[in-house]
Structures are given as structure tokens and as C-alpha cells.
Design an enzyme around this catalytic site. Structure first.
Site, PDB file in Angstrom:
ATOM      1  N   GLY A   1      32.545  41.865  58.539  1.00 11.51           N
ATOM      2  CA  GLY A   1      33.705  42.635  58.969  1.00 11.51           C
ATOM      3  C   GLY A   1      34.897  41.824  59.417  1.00 11.51           C
ATOM      4  O   GLY A   1      35.707  42.299  60.221  1.00 11.51           O
TER       5      GLY A   1
ATOM      6  N   ASN B   1      37.457  41.031  57.594  1.00  7.67           N
ATOM      7  CA  ASN B   1      38.651  41.730  57.070  1.00  7.67           C
ATOM      8  C   ASN B   1      38.954  42.975  57.899  1.00  7.67           C
ATOM      9  O   ASN B   1      40.111  43.277  58.179  1.00  7.67           O
ATOM     10  CB  ASN B   1      38.447  42.103  55.605  1.00  7.67           C
ATOM     11  CG  ASN B   1      38.703  40.930  54.676  1.00  7.67           C
ATOM     12  OD1 ASN B   1      39.847  40.565  54.449  1.00  7.67           O
ATOM     13  ND2 ASN B   1      37.650  40.314  54.182  1.00  7.67           N
TER      14      ASN B   1
ATOM     15  N   LEU C   1      29.830  46.414  49.363  1.00  5.40           N
ATOM     16  CA  LEU C   1      29.096  45.956  48.177  1.00  5.40           C
ATOM     17  C   LEU C   1      28.421  47.086  47.399  1.00  5.40           C
ATOM     18  O   LEU C   1      27.577  46.844  46.553  1.00  5.40           O
ATOM     19  CB  LEU C   1      28.063  44.892  48.594  1.00  5.40           C
ATOM     20  CG  LEU C   1      28.680  43.610  49.169  1.00  5.40           C
ATOM     21  CD1 LEU C   1      27.599  42.630  49.578  1.00  5.40           C
ATOM     22  CD2 LEU C   1      29.629  42.976  48.159  1.00  5.40           C
TER      23      LEU C   1
ATOM     24  N   ASN D   1      40.905  47.601  47.458  1.00  9.16           N
ATOM     25  CA  ASN D   1      39.827  46.625  47.624  1.00  9.16           C
ATOM     26  C   ASN D   1      40.414  45.226  47.755  1.00  9.16           C
ATOM     27  O   ASN D   1      41.435  44.916  47.139  1.00  9.16           O
ATOM     28  CB  ASN D   1      38.904  46.684  46.395  1.00  9.16           C
ATOM     29  CG  ASN D   1      37.747  45.699  46.473  1.00  9.16           C
ATOM     30  OD1 ASN D   1      37.036  45.648  47.475  1.00  9.16           O
ATOM     31  ND2 ASN D   1      37.581  44.902  45.425  1.00  9.16           N
TER      32      ASN D   1
ATOM     33  N   HIS E   1      39.620  41.409  46.897  1.00  7.69           N
ATOM     34  CA  HIS E   1      38.702  40.584  46.104  1.00  7.69           C
ATOM     35  C   HIS E   1      39.076  39.117  46.319  1.00  7.69           C
ATOM     36  O   HIS E   1      40.268  38.771  46.226  1.00  7.69           O
ATOM     37  CB  HIS E   1      38.770  40.965  44.618  1.00  7.69           C
ATOM     38  CG  HIS E   1      37.838  40.156  43.768  1.00  7.69           C
ATOM     39  ND1 HIS E   1      36.474  40.398  43.722  1.00  7.69           N
ATOM     40  CD2 HIS E   1      38.064  39.070  42.989  1.00  7.69           C
ATOM     41  CE1 HIS E   1      35.906  39.493  42.937  1.00  7.69           C
ATOM     42  NE2 HIS E   1      36.847  38.680  42.481  1.00  7.69           N
TER      43      HIS E   1
ATOM     44  N   ASP F   1      36.874  45.787  39.761  1.00  9.84           N
ATOM     45  CA  ASP F   1      38.032  44.888  40.001  1.00  9.84           C
ATOM     46  C   ASP F   1      39.104  45.044  38.915  1.00  9.84           C
ATOM     47  O   ASP F   1      39.792  44.084  38.562  1.00  9.84           O
ATOM     48  CB  ASP F   1      37.564  43.413  40.048  1.00  9.84           C
ATOM     49  CG  ASP F   1      36.487  43.197  41.101  1.00  9.84           C
ATOM     50  OD1 ASP F   1      35.576  42.378  40.851  1.00  9.84           O
ATOM     51  OD2 ASP F   1      36.544  43.858  42.151  1.00  9.84           O
TER      52      ASP F   1
ATOM     53  N   GLU G   1      43.025  36.571  52.465  1.00 12.82           N
ATOM     54  CA  GLU G   1      42.484  37.925  52.659  1.00 12.82           C
ATOM     55  C   GLU G   1      42.993  38.599  53.922  1.00 12.82           C
ATOM     56  O   GLU G   1      43.437  39.765  53.890  1.00 12.82           O
ATOM     57  CB  GLU G   1      40.951  37.877  52.709  1.00 12.82           C
ATOM     58  CG  GLU G   1      40.322  37.419  51.417  1.00 12.82           C
ATOM     59  CD  GLU G   1      38.826  37.413  51.491  1.00 12.82           C
ATOM     60  OE1 GLU G   1      38.241  38.325  52.085  1.00 12.82           O
ATOM     61  OE2 GLU G   1      38.224  36.493  50.930  1.00 12.82           O
TER      62      GLU G   1
HETATM   63  C1  GRF Z   1      33.727  38.039  51.829  1.00 14.69           C
HETATM   64  O1  GRF Z   1      33.114  37.377  50.732  1.00 14.69           O
HETATM   65  C2  GRF Z   1      35.152  38.352  51.481  1.00 14.69           C
HETATM   66  O2  GRF Z   1      35.708  37.330  50.675  1.00 14.69           O
HETATM   67  C3  GRF Z   1      35.028  39.624  50.690  1.00 14.69           C
HETATM   68  O3  GRF Z   1      33.941  40.330  51.285  1.00 14.69           O
HETATM   69  C4  GRF Z   1      33.071  39.400  51.960  1.00 14.69           C
HETATM   70  C5  GRF Z   1      32.807  39.800  53.388  1.00 14.69           C
HETATM   71  O4  GRF Z   1      33.988  39.909  54.085  1.00 14.69           O
HETATM   72  N1  GRF Z   1      36.224  40.377  50.736  1.00 14.69           N
HETATM   73  P1  GRF Z   1      34.004  40.517  55.606  1.00 14.69           P
HETATM   74  O5  GRF Z   1      33.924  39.351  56.537  1.00 14.69           O
HETATM   75  O6  GRF Z   1      32.805  41.437  55.741  1.00 14.69           O
HETATM   76  O7  GRF Z   1      35.326  41.232  55.699  1.00 14.69           O
END
Ligand code: GRF
Length: 211
Positions: A16, A18, A95, A112, A114, A155, A185
Site C-alpha cells: 500500500g 501507492n 493483483l 491503474n 503500472h 495494461d 509512481e
Molecule cells: C509495486 O510493484 C508497484 O510498483 C505496483 O504495485 C506493487 C505494490 O505497490 N504498482 P504498493 O506498495 O502496494 O502500492
């Protein structure tokens, strides 16, 4: 007059970071007119749910494993999004394949992040560290991250923002992943939300344009 606030659901599967960047930038005012209504994880032990709790944001676990069929999971996910009346669905390290019924209902309202410069190093199997392993194996000197709208493909939706990041000599996949997160990101995902929340972009002929 009641100011319009974009209601957001953030879908997560892991740490988490992001999500944390979005929380922080809403709290510090970088992102205006947006509010996270709910964080939805397919993993009940995802630290992202802990982050939501720490900021008094509703967190729910909706896992395909809890349902007899995938169809029932798909319905439960859509029902949760509609229960919170969200305007935008943000996939942040999520995922699970987003089901058709959700994509239909939230056409050009799902984004999303990526961890590569699409169309490089994306599509089936390119997620998490696998992306950075492939970048290093190919010898790229530059990589980066992409925020895009989600459509039926993997994607493949219209690109909203991208940010390039240098690959350094001796990078490991973990070091490169961290740099892509920190430099790309955690900046472009909040920025994309800010643009959408303030009606700054539109999709014309499957291409994103500024208004
Ligand atoms: C990481 O590989 C990031 O690059 C992709 O999702 C994965 C987990 O990110 N976007 P987060 O720390 O759970 O946001």
C-alpha cells in the site's frame, strides 16, 4: 454551494505505498476535491488495510477465495463499489483481474499504476518485481511508470501520465523498484487523481487529452 468531491475507491493487494502517497497528498492538499471512501483488498493481511485504518478510512477485504464462483466475487466487488457510491476506482498494486461488469459500469473511471513505460514490459506476467527483472535483463537505461485507464485488456487502456526513471549500474530489481516508486509512481498516481478530480482531462478517440 456544496463543492464537488470525487469519491474514490482504492483497490490494493500488498504493502500500500501507492495508497499511502494518495492519502498523504489528499491530507497535504496536493490533491484537491477528492476523498478516499473505501480501500478494498483481496488479501485480508495486506498492510494497505492497516494504512487505511490508521487514517480512519473504511477498509474491506473481498477475496475471490471467499466465493463459490468467480461470478459471485465479481458481483460482490461491484456491489461494494456501488455501496460506497464511488466516482473513480484506483488500482494501486491490485493483483486481481478487474471483472467485465466493473469495467462496463466504470468505463474510463478506473485507473491503474503500472511500474514501466507502457507499452514496454507490460501485459500478462509483468507485475511487481518481474517488471524490473525484465528491464535489467534487457539492459534498458531508462524505465519509469505509467498511469492509464483500465479497459478489457491488460495494461492496454488510454495512457494518462508517464514519468521516466534512470536505471543505474549495479541496480538490483529491488533497488530499481524502489526508485521507480519514489521518483515516479508516488507522484504520477496522485497527480492523475488530482487531474480527474478537477476535470482537467478527457478521453477522445481512446487518447487522453487535457481540457
Ligand atoms: C509495486 O510493484 C508497484 O510498483 C505496483 O504495485 C506493487 C505494490 O505497490 N504498482 P504498493 O506498495 O502496494 O502500492
Amino acid at each position: 454551494m456544496e463543492r464537488f468531491m470525487l469519491k474514490i475507491a482504492v483497490l490494493v493487494s500488498g504493502g500500500g505505498t501507492n495508497l499511502q502517497a494518495i492519502i498523504d497528498k489528499i491530507e497535504d492538499g496536493t490533491i484537491e476535491n477528492a476523498k478516499i471512501e473505501v480501500v478494498i483488498s483481496n488479501k485480508k493481511d495486506a498492510y494497505a488495510l492497516e494504512r487505511a485504518k490508521n487514517h480512519n478510512i473504511a477498509g474491506v477485504c473481498i477475496s475471490p477465495k471467499e466465493f463459490q464462483t468467480r461470478e459471485e466475487f465479481n458481483v460482490a466487488l461491484l456491489e461494494a463499489l456501488e455501496e460506497y457510491q464511488v466516482d473513480l476506482v484506483v488500482l494501486a498494486g491490485y493483483l486481481v483481474i478487474v471483472p467485465e461488469n466493473v469495467i462496463e459500469r466504470f468505463r474510463n473511471r478506473i485507473i491503474n499504476i503500472h511500474p514501466s513505460l507502457i507499452p514496454s514490459f507490460c501485459g500478462d506476467g509483468f507485475y511487481g518485481l518481474h517488471v524490473h527483472e525484465a528491464v535489467l535483463a534487457r539492459g534498458n537505461k531508462v524505465t519509469g511508470a505509467t498511469v492509464h485507464f483500465v479497459d478489457e485488456g491488460t495494461d492496454t487502456g488510454p495512457i494518462i501520465l508517464q514519468k521516466a526513471v534512470n536505471v543505474e549500474e549495479g541496480d538490483t530489481p529491488e533497488v530499481l523498484q524502489r526508485r521507480v516508486m519514489e521518483e515516479a509512481e508516488w507522484n504520477i498516481l496522485p497527480e492523475a487523481i488530482h487531474l480527474i478530480a478537477n476535470d482537467k482531462i478527457q478521453v477522445v478517440d481512446n487518447l487522453v487529452r487535457r481540457k
